[in-house]
Design an enzyme around this catalytic site. Sequence first.
Site, PDB file in Angstrom:
ATOM      1  N   ASP A  45       0.835  -1.296   0.015  1.00  0.00           N
ATOM      2  CA  ASP A  45      -0.097  -0.082  -0.046  1.00  0.00           C
ATOM      3  C   ASP A  45       0.847   1.191  -0.068  1.00  0.00           C
ATOM      4  OD1 ASP A  45      -2.579   1.454   0.871  1.00  0.00           O
ATOM      5  OD2 ASP A  45      -1.282   2.097   2.394  1.00  0.00           O
ATOM      6  N   GLU A  51      -2.615  -5.063  -3.477  1.00  0.00           N
ATOM      7  CA  GLU A  51      -1.367  -4.309  -2.630  1.00  0.00           C
ATOM      8  C   GLU A  51      -0.543  -5.195  -2.112  1.00  0.00           C
ATOM      9  OE1 GLU A  51      -3.782  -0.590  -1.203  1.00  0.00           O
ATOM     10  OE2 GLU A  51      -3.576  -2.210   0.048  1.00  0.00           O
TER      11      GLU A  51
END
Lengths: 242, 242
Positions: free
Chosen positions: A64, A135
Site C-alpha cells: 500500500d 497491494e
Amino acid sequence: MPLSRIYKLHISPDRKYVKVLKNLLGFVPGNLSLYKMAFRHKSIALVLKNGSKNNNERLEFLGDAVLGSVVAEVLFKLYPYKDEGFLTEMRSKIVRRANLNQLGRKLGFDELIEFDKKAINISAKHSSLLGDAFESLVGAVYLDKGYDFTKDFITQRIIKPHIDIHQLELTETNFKSKLIEWCQRHSKDISFEPIENIEGDNDKLFSVQVLIDGEAMASGIDYNKKNAEKIAAEKTCEMVGI
Amino acid sequence: MPLSRIYKLHISPDRKYVKVLKNLLGFVPGNLSLYKMAFRHKSIALVLKNGSKNNNERLEFLGDAVLGSVVAEVLFKLYPYKDEGFLTEMRSKIVRRANLNQLGRKLGFDELIEFDKKAINISAKHSSLLGDAFESLVGAVYLDKGYDFTKDFITQRIIKPHIDIHQLELTETNFKSKLIEWCQRHSKDISFEPIENIEGDNDKLFSVQVLIDGEAMASGIDYNKKNAEKIAAEKTCEMVGI
C-alpha cells in the site's frame, strides 16, 4: 537464459505456478515464497510458532505504501502545473479500494488467491480480498526486485494498460451527489451538519458531519467548507459501501 | 573531488547555501532549485504565469508518500513477527505531524524556510511549517537522488540519530486517555458513542463517534470496538490540536 530461470520455468515442481505468475507479472519471479504469501488471505492462514501469521496482511501494509509512493510520482510528473490538492484527489481516485478490487478481478486474482471458500464470497461486488491482494503483490514485487523495478512494473504493466488517468481526471467522482442519490433511492434522510470550527495558527478549519436518518456517519475537516463536505461524503460512501 | 562539486561548494554564488545544505543533509545537493523550492512556504510564493504556484506544497505531497513508504519498509524489516495493525500504528507514531514539526525544528529548518514573517508565527508550538518542509525536503532528495539514496538518507541521517523507534514502541500514545485528561482540564464533557454498525461481507464493523460537550467531533471505524474508539480519539486529538 540463466539456469535458475530455466529451472523455475521448466523443471521446478512449482513450474506451473511460476508460468502463471510470469504471465501475470511480465517477469519471472525471484523469491517465489513472497508471491505465495501475497495471495494467502487471512481466512486460511496459520498462526506460526513465533506468533506471526502466515498471510498477506503485512505485505499489504508494505505494498500500500509503495503503491502510494509510485502513484504520487507518476502524478507529480504527469501534471507539473497542478497543485497538491489536485494530486491528492487524483491519487485517491486511482487507489480507491473499489478500483483495486476491480483491477484484481481483471488480472485474474480470483484464481490465485487462497482463501476460505466456505466463509467468503469472493464474487461479492465489494469483496476487498482482490484489492488487498493487489497491494500485497506490490509489496512482494518490491521486496523481490526493488523500488525502480516495482515502479516500472506498476507504470508499464498496471497503469498503462488498465488505468485511464485522463479519463479519471474528467469523471469527477462527486461523492456528495452519489451519497444523496443513494439516500433518495433508499428513502433515507441525509444532511451535512457543520460541527465545531477550529481556529488554527493561521487558517480557520471547518468540520462537517454527515447524518443519515439522524445518525452520525463520517465527518470531514478542511480549510474549505466545500472540501470538508466532500471528504465527509467520500468517507461515508466507503462506510455504506457505495 | 569532481569539478561540479568544487564549483558548488567554493565558487558558485550559492556556495554558502550549498554548505548549509551539505551540513544538514550529509551530501552535496545536485539540483539546488529543488531544495530551494522545498523550503519555500506558500505564504510568500508567487503564482507563475502558467498558473502553478512556486512553493513547496507539491514536493510535500511527493515527500509524504516517499517517507511513508520508507518508514513502512523500515518497520516491516525491524519487526518481522508483528502484524500490520502494529506496523500501521508505529508508522503513524513516527510520521505524526507533531513529531515531524519537532524534527524540523531540531534540524534547524526555522533558519532555512522562507515564509511571510508578518503573517506567521513559526515558533508557535503547533506550527506545521516545519513538518511540511521536512516532507518537502524528502521529496526534493527523492527527485534529486532517487529512491535508494533517499531511503539511506532517511534511515541513516534522520531515523538513526533522531528517532528512537523502540522507545516509541514502549511509550504507547494513549489518545483516549490524553483526550479525556484534556477534557477534564478544560471542564468539558466527553463521551464515546457507538454509531451505526455496518455489516460487511465477513466481519462486523464498529463505528464510534466522539462527542465533546454534546458536539460531534471525529469518528472511527474498525472491526474491533476498542480500535474504533482509539481511531476516533486520535483524530479528535488532531482536531483540537493536542
